[in-house]
Motif scaffolding. Structure first.
Motif, PDB file in Angstrom:
ATOM      1  N   TYR A 108      13.443  11.500  71.385  1.00  0.00           N
ATOM      2  CA  TYR A 108      12.804  10.738  72.444  1.00  0.00           C
ATOM      3  C   TYR A 108      13.380  11.087  73.809  1.00  0.00           C
ATOM      4  O   TYR A 108      12.641  11.292  74.783  1.00  0.00           O
ATOM      5  CB  TYR A 108      12.941   9.240  72.179  1.00  0.00           C
ATOM      6  CG  TYR A 108      12.310   8.377  73.252  1.00  0.00           C
ATOM      7  CD1 TYR A 108      10.942   8.432  73.494  1.00  0.00           C
ATOM      8  CD2 TYR A 108      13.096   7.524  74.028  1.00  0.00           C
ATOM      9  CE1 TYR A 108      10.362   7.645  74.480  1.00  0.00           C
ATOM     10  CE2 TYR A 108      12.523   6.739  75.011  1.00  0.00           C
ATOM     11  CZ  TYR A 108      11.157   6.806  75.235  1.00  0.00           C
ATOM     12  OH  TYR A 108      10.587   6.034  76.216  1.00  0.00           O
TER      13      TYR A 108
ATOM     14  N   GLN B  93      -1.792   6.550  68.999  1.00  0.00           N
ATOM     15  CA  GLN B  93      -0.420   6.617  69.484  1.00  0.00           C
ATOM     16  C   GLN B  93      -0.312   7.499  70.728  1.00  0.00           C
ATOM     17  O   GLN B  93       0.401   7.177  71.684  1.00  0.00           O
ATOM     18  CB  GLN B  93       0.506   7.161  68.393  1.00  0.00           C
ATOM     19  CG  GLN B  93       0.630   6.263  67.167  1.00  0.00           C
ATOM     20  CD  GLN B  93       1.138   4.877  67.515  1.00  0.00           C
ATOM     21  OE1 GLN B  93       0.344   3.932  67.630  1.00  0.00           O
ATOM     22  NE2 GLN B  93       2.431   4.758  67.695  1.00  0.00           N
ATOM     23  N   ALA B  94      -1.027   8.625  70.695  1.00  0.00           N
ATOM     24  CA  ALA B  94      -0.980   9.538  71.836  1.00  0.00           C
ATOM     25  C   ALA B  94      -1.518   8.891  73.103  1.00  0.00           C
ATOM     26  O   ALA B  94      -1.101   9.242  74.216  1.00  0.00           O
ATOM     27  CB  ALA B  94      -1.780  10.799  71.525  1.00  0.00           C
TER      28      ALA B  94
ATOM     29  N   THR C  57      -0.838   6.188  74.323  1.00  0.00           N
ATOM     30  CA  THR C  57       0.200   5.427  75.036  1.00  0.00           C
ATOM     31  C   THR C  57       1.546   6.144  75.031  1.00  0.00           C
ATOM     32  O   THR C  57       2.581   5.518  75.272  1.00  0.00           O
ATOM     33  CB  THR C  57       0.361   4.032  74.404  1.00  0.00           C
ATOM     34  OG1 THR C  57       0.729   4.176  73.020  1.00  0.00           O
ATOM     35  CG2 THR C  57      -0.924   3.228  74.506  1.00  0.00           C
ATOM     36  N   THR C  58       1.548   7.439  74.746  1.00  0.00           N
ATOM     37  CA  THR C  58       2.782   8.216  74.732  1.00  0.00           C
ATOM     38  C   THR C  58       2.809   9.158  75.935  1.00  0.00           C
ATOM     39  O   THR C  58       2.097  10.170  75.948  1.00  0.00           O
ATOM     40  CB  THR C  58       2.897   9.044  73.432  1.00  0.00           C
ATOM     41  OG1 THR C  58       2.805   8.165  72.302  1.00  0.00           O
ATOM     42  CG2 THR C  58       4.217   9.796  73.384  1.00  0.00           C
TER      43      THR C  58
ATOM     44  N   GLY D  86       3.753  12.376  66.157  1.00  0.00           N
ATOM     45  CA  GLY D  86       4.466  12.812  67.361  1.00  0.00           C
ATOM     46  C   GLY D  86       5.823  13.425  67.074  1.00  0.00           C
ATOM     47  O   GLY D  86       6.314  14.256  67.841  1.00  0.00           O
TER      48      GLY D  86
END
Length: 456
Positions: A4, A34-35, A37-38, A339
């Motif tokens: 991260y 997920q992507a 908000t990543t 991810g």
């Protein structure tokens, strides 16, 4: 441990990782939500032969319409948006994209996509386990030669199992077996798209409210998907399938270290260092207590008496001897976890699982008596299912890999439960996937003959 923070540093210095997605089904949708908000991932393009379906997937997973309104891939890079297109070749060859996610589930087209992505200098996250278990060792080697990463998809069970095997070996345990749980009874091998919903217990109302593909669900039920995933694990870890393939032993999470160990130690395995599926149903159809239907596991053996003592002191679940232990993860989150693969490939140059050899294969097996002239319908269909076999056994039988069974026409009869061989079909040698598979088989035979000669 620090993916991260590495992704944060990368985003600040160079912008987010630029990703291209091929296929807009369920797995892809789970990744896309997920992507969305990543900040460290930019989905530059989504390619699918059904563009309206792909746009619907983006909308369903939380994307505002303006985010996927880019009129071209170039526009998507400039605006930070996403372009939805039909042409996967255009997506793969687009220079700024760093990673291709192959999520079609089609082993023939997936092989083509992976090779083209590698040739274009892209990392490949191969969600398409069907292609990986069929020709993965060749794809991995091509990627290595090209200086890119070819990886299994984190979140899918094979990559998670490979991670657990790596953990056990790294800390100094002998891996006995690794695998996953599923719902299985022997009669399921012969399930068809017409019977699958009764086995699952879905109602008409449930089916009408969701995107349920009967062939896909049937491949999970009839044992094919389990064989595919365990072949991928074997090829990625060096574990060797049992000669009989998979036993689908009914076992709960408290029984793994007792049952999923070799027979000579009171378990069910015919060898150690292998792969196995555990069923969430007992053979009488009753539920296994504390089943592992959605999870993954590894069983391992201590090498010293002091390690056995430590197992007891720290509450490790073991067999009665105290020497065999277990570790399990109760569920996996599929595309929601993808991810990790993207970040590992770009930021560390590491694969979250990748084939290191050809050790397991999925052989095409007749669900019923088949006749010359019949056309096979592949994974999850009416005619065949996939069984796991050691690679050497598969090649001894000249077995047709399950990934090439869809659309193959039989030129002679094949009885129920018999392996379908290359000699039983009229193979299309012009297909790229067939050519790559032939290359893999030829290399394995040459290596096997060399090993036998050296042993003699």
């Amino acid at each position: 441990m620090n993916l991260y923070s590495l992704m944060q540093q990368r985003t600040e210095a160079q912008g987010p990782i630029r990703v291209g997605v091929i296929g807009a089904g369920k797995f892809s949708s789970m990744f896309l939500t997920q992507a969305s908000t990543t900040p460290g991932i930019h989905v530059v393009g989504v390619a699918d032969i059904n563009v309206p379906k792909a746009k619907a997937a983006l909308e369903r997973t939380g994307w505002a319409a303006e985010r996927y309104a880019a009129v071209s891939l170039e526009d998507a890079v400039k605006t930070g948006g996403t372009h939805v297109l039909e042409n996967s070749d255009e997506l793969i060859s687009f220079g700024p994209i760093e990673v291709i996610l192959e999520i079609t589930g089609n082993p023939i087209i997936g092989t083509y996509h992976a090779l083209k992505a590698i040739d274009n200098g892209k990392h490949v996250i191969m969600v398409n386990v069907e292609a990986d278990c069929m020709v993965g060792p060749i794809l991995q080697r091509r990627a290595q030669a090209a200086g890119v990463v070819y990886a299994m998809a984190y979140g899918d069970q094979p990559a998670l199992i490979c991670e657990m095997v790596d953990w056990a070996r790294t800390v100094g345990f002998d891996v006995v077996a690794a695998g996953k749980g599923t719902k299985y009874l022997p009669e399921y091998n012969y399930s068809t798209p017409d019977t699958v919903w009764n086995y699952y217990g879905f109602t008409d109302e449930q089916l009408a409210s969701g995107d349920y593909n009967p062939k896909m669900f049937n491949s999970f039920l009839d044992g094919t998907k389990s064989a595919i995933e365990m072949a991928a694990v074997a090829n990625g870890t060096g574990l060797i399938p049992q000669d009989e393939g998979l036993n689908f032993t009914p076992a709960g999470v408290d029984e793994l270290s007792t049952l999923i160990i070799p027979k000579e130690h009171g378990g069910t395995l015919s060898r150690t260092g292998t792969v196995e599926i555990v069923s969430s149903l007992n053979r009488d159809g009753s539920d296994v207590y504390r089943d592992l239907r959605w999870g993954v596991y590894v069983t391992f053996e201590a090498r010293t008496d002091y390690a056995v003592q430590c197992f007891a002191e720290y509450g490790v679940q073991t067999d009665p001897s105290g020497r065999f232990g277990e570790l399990y993860r109760p569920y996996h989150m599929i595309g929601l976890e993808l991810g990790v693969s993207i970040a590992a490939a770009v930021l560390r140059g590491e694969a979250t699982g990748s084939p290191t050899g050809f050790r397991g294969d999925v052989v095409t097996t007749a669900k019923k008596d088949l006749r010359a002239g019949d056309t096979l319908d592949g994974e999850g269909g009416y005619t065949v299912f996939g069984k796991l076999a050691p690679a050497a056994v598969s090649l001894e039988r000249n077995a047709l890999p399950l990934g090439l069974a869809h659309g193959a026409k039989l030129i002679r009869d094949v009885p129920k439960d018999r392996t379908v061989s290359w000699d039983d079909i009229d193979a299309d040698e012009s297909l790229l996937a067939v050519q790559v598979r032939r290359e893999l088989e030829a290399e394995f035979r040459a290596e096997h003959e060399a090993e036998q000669a050296a042993a003699a």
